[in-house]
Enzyme design. Structure first.
Site, mmCIF file in Angstrom:
data_model
loop_
_atom_site.group_PDB
_atom_site.id
_atom_site.type_symbol
_atom_site.label_atom_id
_atom_site.label_comp_id
_atom_site.label_asym_id
_atom_site.label_seq_id
_atom_site.Cartn_x
_atom_site.Cartn_y
_atom_site.Cartn_z
ATOM 1 N N ASP A 78 112.252 53.490 20.406
ATOM 2 C CA ASP A 78 112.515 54.872 20.842
ATOM 3 C C ASP A 78 113.416 54.962 22.077
ATOM 4 O O ASP A 78 113.361 55.968 22.804
ATOM 5 C CB ASP A 78 111.214 55.618 21.163
ATOM 6 N N CYS A 113 110.959 55.487 13.384
ATOM 7 C CA CYS A 113 110.675 54.058 13.534
ATOM 8 C C CYS A 113 110.695 53.269 12.238
ATOM 9 O O CYS A 113 111.503 52.358 12.049
ATOM 10 C CB CYS A 113 109.312 53.868 14.206
ATOM 11 N N ASP A 347 115.472 51.154 17.791
ATOM 12 C CA ASP A 347 115.361 51.635 16.411
ATOM 13 C C ASP A 347 115.854 53.067 16.242
ATOM 14 O O ASP A 347 116.300 53.457 15.155
ATOM 15 C CB ASP A 347 113.926 51.479 15.881
ATOM 16 N N ASN A 348 115.765 53.879 17.273
ATOM 17 C CA ASN A 348 116.262 55.265 17.211
ATOM 18 C C ASN A 348 116.358 55.802 18.626
ATOM 19 O O ASN A 348 115.931 55.151 19.581
ATOM 20 C CB ASN A 348 115.350 56.160 16.358
#
Length: 550
Positions: A78, A113, A347-348
């Site tokens: 995140d 995720c 991941d993001n």
């Protein structure tokens, strides 16, 4: 099957019993019996053969097909880049970014995720790896994933090239669920497995250590997960087989909730607040209904909450920064740093107050889909800044490229090694890509938010919902003369959002009803192609005459 040097795939494995060692070392002919001495002629022949093999190995490495390079992927959870997420990472920016390349336009192909991590592992878009969300029913670490996709994941291919493989930290959100094998299930391809059961935690978690449960409590010295990942990576680097290349993934819980910082960093950034610029606390007018329902201006309780989250996220990242330093120092101590590619990414992305959405990801906007990406390694010149759009589905093909593969299997991404290594043949690069997301909702009304109907989810704080069943969308994002984004929602409105990010970088104004209808048709056609692409189709470069800015 052979690689580009005529070596059978998988033949570089290191085995104690074989008298001919080919795992990243120079083969030597040895006697199978210590009591038998080779003749002078045999010794002379062995020396000539060794010299020949040295030349052959040099030729293969020079052509970019040498499988002796190590790879370390450090994966945060995140971590945004748009809202200052790399600010606490001073060591990482110096040790990786300054020593190599920073990618200015790195993106996750989905802002959540489990689907994003599945994309990293397989090199596939979500419509091809079929992980829709973070639930078992959404195919997150499900039996179907284990059967169909894990055999196609990157560690399997690295093992074929004789790599030692090591994983520590968060894998997929539903990993370790008792209905799909529990902790006994070790995903294919991993020699050393320290996988976190479930979602990110810092204390009071369970690891699967090579298939056995290892429970941890709340003692900082023994249990703090980011530090434990760092320590176990050091142990592996110091105890691994020498002269055998290794592939490592270090997947930290930071900076995901519950945002538990290490004690030594509890006083850091105590006056820091979330940035107030751009779309912060701005009503998302003309946007999808889920964005419009956010309360503007936000309540003070929401702002206080998100400011605290923002600070704690930075505090947790300081331990990741320490991990990066520790791993790089160890690589230097074991004399592998100059032979190792190190990748740092997330991941993001994330948001804290943008369009009055307090905290989360899942949205199509830049703050949720952009991620940090820094890389250093052999042949990469320092202090580079590359602007070509890189996707997280490009990581796996890049690892294959480093390991000596000439093709990207069935992956949708492509290797970006030619962009950073001058010894590689230069290549034309993409100017657009796909972002897709499948929304999640709850079947029942949340009793804490009685005014919120069923079908919505992630309604905190102050009952502002961040997701819903019909928060399902697909977008084309372009980076060229004009940066555009075109998104279609799978809802009863067939809602469309269009942004000119060159003139409106914060995506404040939806242009869907203002742009030339011919442009909408063109973008819709491109979206249809990308949504149905697979493998090489996804890597097709648009012709100049077909581009949206032509």
């Amino acid at each position: 099957r052979t690689d580009g040097c005529g070596v059978e795939a998988g033949s570089r494995r290191h085995t104690q019993s074989s008298p001919l060692q080919v795992a990243g070392s120079i083969p030597r002919i040895v006697s199978s019996s210590p009591s038998v001495r080779p003749s002078a002629e045999l010794a002379s022949f062995a020396m000539k053969l060794e010299a020949f093999l040295l030349l052959l190995l040099a030729a293969c490495c020079g052509s970019g097909r040498c499988a002796g390079r190590n790879i370390v992927l450090i994966l945060a959870d995140d971590q945004d880049v748009e809202l200052g997420g790399m600010t606490p990472m001073k060591k990482t920016r110096g040790l990786i970014g300054d020593a190599g390349v920073v990618f200015a336009n790195a993106f996750a192909v989905t802002p959540l995720c489990c689907p994003s991590r599945s994309a990293i592992l397989t090199g596939k878009y979500p419509h091809n790896h079929l992980v829709r969300n973070n639930s078992l029913s959404g195919n997150c670490s499900s039996a179907q994933w284990q059967k169909v996709m894990e055999p196609q994941a990157i560690p399997v291919y690295m093992k074929e090239r004789g790599y030692q493989t090591f994983y520590a930290g968060k894998y997929l959100n539903q990993y370790g669920h008792p209905t799909v094998g529990g902790v006994a299930h070790v995903p294919l391809g991993w020699d050393h497995w320290h996988g976190l059961v479930g979602n990110s935690k810092y204390y009071n978690y369970t690891l699967s250590v090579n298939g056995a449960a290892e429970k941890h409590g709340d003692n900082y010295q023994r249990d703090y997960l980011t530090d434990l990942i760092a320590n176990r990576s050091v142990e592996f680097l110091e105890s691994r087989k020498r002269r055998v290349p290794f592939f490592m993934v270090l997947a930290t819980p930071a900076c995901h909730s519950p945002w538990t910082e290490a004690p030594r960093y509890s006083k850091s950034y105590i006056s820091t607040k979330a940035p107030r610029h751009g779309s912060f606390n701005v009503h998302g007018k003309n946007k999808h209904w889920l964005i419009r329902q956010a309360k503007t201006p936000m309540k003070n309780t929401s702002i206080q909450y998100l400011d605290n989250v923002y600070r704690k996220r930075w505090q947790t990242l300081l331990s990741v920064d320490d991990l990066v330093e520790k791993v790089i120092k160890t690589l230097e101590q074991v004399k592998e740093l100059n032979n190792t590619y190190i990748f740092y990414t997330s991941d993001n992305g994330y948001h804290t107050g943008q369009f009055s959405l307090p905290i989360d990801k899942r949205q199509l906007y830049e703050f949720d889909i952009r991620v940090p990406l820094l890389v250093r390694g052999p042949g990469i010149k320092p202090k580079q800044n590359i602007k070509e759009p890189i996707l997280n589905i490009d990581l796996a093909p890049t690892f294959l490229n480093i390991a000596g593969y000439d093709t990207w299997k069935s992956m949708d991404g492509r290797s970006f090694l030619p962009l950073v290594d001058p010894s590689q043949n230069k290549t034309q690069w993409r100017t657009d890509f796909l972002v897709e997301y499948t929304g999640e909702g709850k079947d029942k009304t949340d009793p804490l938010c009685p005014h919120v109907g069923p079908g919505e989810a992630e309604c905190f704080p102050d009952c502002v919902c961040e997701d819903a069943f019909n928060n399902t969308y697909a977008c084309v994002r372009t980076l060229s003369k004009i940066n555009l984004q075109y998104c279609e929602f799978a809802d009863s409105e067939n809602f469309v959002e269009v942004y000119n990010l060159t003139s409106d970088p914060h995506q404040l104004t939806n242009l869907a009803k203002a742009v030339d209808p011919a442009l909408l048709v063109k973008m819709n056609q491109r979206l249809i192609k990308l949504e149905s692409c697979s493998g090489s189709d996804c890597r097709t470069i648009q012709r100049d005459e077909d581009r949206f800015d032509s």
